[in-house]
Design a protein around this motif. Structure first.
Motif, PDB file in Angstrom:
ATOM      1  N   VAL A 240       0.832  -1.211   0.000  1.00  0.00           N
ATOM      2  CA  VAL A 240       0.000   0.000   0.000  1.00  0.00           C
ATOM      3  C   VAL A 240       0.867   1.261   0.000  1.00  0.00           C
ATOM      4  CG1 VAL A 240      -1.613   1.377   1.381  1.00  0.00           C
ATOM      5  CG2 VAL A 240      -2.012  -1.070   1.078  1.00  0.00           C
ATOM      6  N   PHE A 241       1.883   1.289   0.867  1.00  0.00           N
ATOM      7  CA  PHE A 241       2.682   2.503   0.997  1.00  0.00           C
ATOM      8  C   PHE A 241       3.604   2.734  -0.198  1.00  0.00           C
ATOM      9  CE2 PHE A 241       1.973   1.807   5.711  1.00  0.00           C
ATOM     10  CZ  PHE A 241       0.997   2.791   5.782  1.00  0.00           C
ATOM     11  N   TRP A 242       4.192   1.661  -0.740  1.00  0.00           N
ATOM     12  CA  TRP A 242       5.042   1.845  -1.921  1.00  0.00           C
ATOM     13  C   TRP A 242       4.213   2.308  -3.117  1.00  0.00           C
ATOM     14  CZ3 TRP A 242       9.875   2.750  -2.637  1.00  0.00           C
ATOM     15  CH2 TRP A 242      10.831   2.294  -1.717  1.00  0.00           C
ATOM     16  N   LEU A 243       3.014   1.769  -3.252  1.00  0.00           N
ATOM     17  CA  LEU A 243       2.135   2.196  -4.339  1.00  0.00           C
ATOM     18  C   LEU A 243       1.798   3.673  -4.194  1.00  0.00           C
ATOM     19  CD1 LEU A 243       0.374   1.549  -6.797  1.00  0.00           C
ATOM     20  CD2 LEU A 243      -1.454   0.880  -5.209  1.00  0.00           C
ATOM     21  N   ALA A 244       1.444   4.078  -2.973  1.00  0.00           N
ATOM     22  CA  ALA A 244       1.115   5.486  -2.731  1.00  0.00           C
ATOM     23  C   ALA A 244       2.323   6.383  -2.984  1.00  0.00           C
ATOM     24  CB  ALA A 244       0.607   5.659  -1.298  1.00  0.00           C
ATOM     25  N   LEU A 245       3.504   5.915  -2.574  1.00  0.00           N
ATOM     26  CA  LEU A 245       4.721   6.712  -2.727  1.00  0.00           C
ATOM     27  C   LEU A 245       5.069   6.907  -4.197  1.00  0.00           C
ATOM     28  CD1 LEU A 245       6.694   8.032  -0.747  1.00  0.00           C
ATOM     29  CD2 LEU A 245       8.152   6.010  -0.946  1.00  0.00           C
ATOM     30  N   VAL A 246       4.971   5.843  -4.995  1.00  0.00           N
ATOM     31  CA  VAL A 246       5.284   5.938  -6.426  1.00  0.00           C
ATOM     32  C   VAL A 246       4.273   6.837  -7.137  1.00  0.00           C
ATOM     33  CG1 VAL A 246       5.381   4.636  -8.580  1.00  0.00           C
ATOM     34  CG2 VAL A 246       6.478   3.722  -6.523  1.00  0.00           C
ATOM     35  N   VAL A 247       2.992   6.693  -6.798  1.00  0.00           N
ATOM     36  CA  VAL A 247       1.953   7.510  -7.437  1.00  0.00           C
ATOM     37  C   VAL A 247       2.148   8.991  -7.131  1.00  0.00           C
ATOM     38  CG1 VAL A 247      -0.518   8.052  -7.420  1.00  0.00           C
ATOM     39  CG2 VAL A 247       0.230   5.673  -7.544  1.00  0.00           C
ATOM     40  N   LEU A 248       2.501   9.299  -5.873  1.00  0.00           N
ATOM     41  CA  LEU A 248       2.591  10.692  -5.444  1.00  0.00           C
ATOM     42  C   LEU A 248       3.941  11.342  -5.723  1.00  0.00           C
ATOM     43  CD1 LEU A 248       0.719  10.462  -2.015  1.00  0.00           C
ATOM     44  CD2 LEU A 248      -0.161  11.374  -4.169  1.00  0.00           C
TER      45      LEU A 248
ATOM     46  N   ALA B 117       6.070  12.072   6.027  1.00  0.00           N
ATOM     47  CA  ALA B 117       5.388  11.008   6.776  1.00  0.00           C
ATOM     48  C   ALA B 117       5.242   9.747   5.923  1.00  0.00           C
ATOM     49  CB  ALA B 117       4.020  11.494   7.246  1.00  0.00           C
ATOM     50  N   LEU B 118       4.913   9.933   4.628  1.00  0.00           N
ATOM     51  CA  LEU B 118       4.727   8.775   3.750  1.00  0.00           C
ATOM     52  C   LEU B 118       6.044   8.045   3.508  1.00  0.00           C
ATOM     53  CD1 LEU B 118       2.890   7.050   2.031  1.00  0.00           C
ATOM     54  CD2 LEU B 118       3.180   8.687   0.150  1.00  0.00           C
ATOM     55  N   GLU B 119       7.129   8.788   3.309  1.00  0.00           N
ATOM     56  CA  GLU B 119       8.438   8.162   3.123  1.00  0.00           C
ATOM     57  C   GLU B 119       8.852   7.395   4.379  1.00  0.00           C
ATOM     58  OE1 GLU B 119      10.565  11.322   0.021  1.00  0.00           O
ATOM     59  OE2 GLU B 119      10.627  11.674   2.194  1.00  0.00           O
ATOM     60  N   ALA B 120       8.621   7.999   5.534  1.00  0.00           N
ATOM     61  CA  ALA B 120       8.999   7.357   6.794  1.00  0.00           C
ATOM     62  C   ALA B 120       8.214   6.073   7.027  1.00  0.00           C
ATOM     63  CB  ALA B 120       8.776   8.329   7.956  1.00  0.00           C
ATOM     64  N   VAL B 121       6.917   6.118   6.792  1.00  0.00           N
ATOM     65  CA  VAL B 121       6.089   4.940   7.051  1.00  0.00           C
ATOM     66  C   VAL B 121       6.380   3.840   6.026  1.00  0.00           C
ATOM     67  CG1 VAL B 121       4.034   5.487   5.684  1.00  0.00           C
ATOM     68  CG2 VAL B 121       3.780   4.285   7.843  1.00  0.00           C
ATOM     69  N   THR B 122       6.785   4.226   4.800  1.00  0.00           N
ATOM     70  CA  THR B 122       7.161   3.219   3.794  1.00  0.00           C
ATOM     71  C   THR B 122       8.446   2.503   4.208  1.00  0.00           C
ATOM     72  OG1 THR B 122       6.138   4.541   2.044  1.00  0.00           O
ATOM     73  CG2 THR B 122       7.696   2.844   1.363  1.00  0.00           C
ATOM     74  N   LEU B 123       9.429   3.269   4.657  1.00  0.00           N
ATOM     75  CA  LEU B 123      10.656   2.661   5.182  1.00  0.00           C
ATOM     76  C   LEU B 123      10.343   1.791   6.393  1.00  0.00           C
ATOM     77  CD1 LEU B 123      13.091   5.697   4.893  1.00  0.00           C
ATOM     78  CD2 LEU B 123      13.211   3.552   3.594  1.00  0.00           C
ATOM     79  N   ASN B 124       9.394   2.253   7.196  1.00  0.00           N
ATOM     80  CA  ASN B 124       8.937   1.526   8.371  1.00  0.00           C
ATOM     81  C   ASN B 124       8.560   0.088   8.012  1.00  0.00           C
ATOM     82  OD1 ASN B 124       7.423   2.016  11.276  1.00  0.00           O
ATOM     83  ND2 ASN B 124       6.234   0.656   9.979  1.00  0.00           N
TER      84      ASN B 124
END
Length: 298
Positions: free
Chosen positions: A49-57, A186-193
């Protein structure tokens, strides 16, 4: 300075979702799931979910603006705070029940305060001392409450949510440091998380030759996937609250720490066939929440 309503809303969303998530996990475990399977399925869903959101944004190379040291900070925080913490937390759900486990996990400010006093040589304030006493009293009440999982449990099994609480506390301290001192969103941090947790938990499963995570009843995977989606939204909301200039831990943590109260309420209505919610559990959860709030807010 007035606190924006966004801080309160973003802090209460994780409380509500993390209050309900153990209900879903407990149902899956009652149907044949286990703690490692839960941890892996949840982290796989969250990572996707987070990688998809990160790539899209942010485009095809979303972490290119982060230094190696910044990435290292979050990877360390998530190895401890997510991989170790989540594995212990799911173990607690299976052994002592959702309501007792979530109350125990909310004792994390106890470990944060202890770390600050002994490792950072910070003074122990009267408010912190009172909060610790109230929190410990709540844990004692939980241990004697004779509720939780209908199969019964021993007081030593309360160590599972307490280990999770300690791991989450360490992760929160490092995570907040990273958000305050780097340019990470926040999105980058939670994706690394979640990425760090996936690597750690996957490595653990391979090292221990835990092939059983692939042979559980099919319905349990769907339930844990729902748990993962709840966790994803909760984590993003928490990170967003902490990333706001007014998102101080003294405000965010007590609000997210009310999750055990929601869990107790949900368990009473939705887990009657596998879990018993007693007055002792309600009292213990309330004391833990109040004690944690005193430690972090005063």
């Amino acid at each position: 300075m007035a606190i924006p309503v966004e801080v309160y809303l973003l802090s209460l969303v994780p409380a509500l979702l993390w209050g309900f998530e153990p209900i879903v996990s407990k149902r899956a475990m009652a149907e044949g799931g286990d703690s490692l399977q839960a941890s892996l399925v949840v982290v796989i869903v969250d990572t996707a979910v987070f990688w998809l959101a990160l790539v899209v944004l942010e485009g095809g190379n979303p972490l290119s603006d982060l230094s190696h040291s910044t990435i290292g900070i979050f990877l360390f925080a998530e190895f401890v705070g997510t991989a170790v913490g989540r594995l212990a937390a799911f173990g607690g759900v299976r052994r002592v029940g959702a309501s007792v486990n979530n109350a125990g996990v909310s004792a994390r400010p106890l470990f944060s305060a202890t770390l600050a006093v002994f490792a950072l040589d910070e003074p122990l304030s009267l408010a912190t001392a009172v909060g610790i006493l109230v929190l410990v009293a709540g844990l004692a009440v939980l241990a004697l409450a004779k509720g939780g999982d209908l199969a019964g449990w021993e007081p030593y099994e309360l160590s599972f949510p307490l280990v999770a609480a300690a791991a989450f506390a360490i992760g929160n301290v490092v995570r907040r440091f990273g958000l305050e001192t780097t340019q990470a969103t926040a999105l980058e941090a939670v994706t690394l998380n979640e990425t760090a947790a996936l690597v750690a938990l996957g490595g653990y499963a391979i090292a221990r030759n835990r092939r059983g995570v692939l042979s559980a009843p099919k319905r349990t995977y769907w339930l844990f996937a729902v748990s993962g989606l709840l966790t994803a939204v909760a984590l993003l909301s928490l990170f967003s609250a902490l990333a706001l200039p007014e998102g101080r831990a003294a405000i965010v943590d007590p609000l997210t720490g009310t999750a055990p109260l929601f869990t107790t309420l949900f368990a009473y209505f939705l887990l009657r066939d596998v879990e018993r919610v007693t007055r002792g559990i309600v009292a213990g959860a309330l004391l833990v929440v109040v004690g944690a709030g005193i430690i972090t807010a005063l």
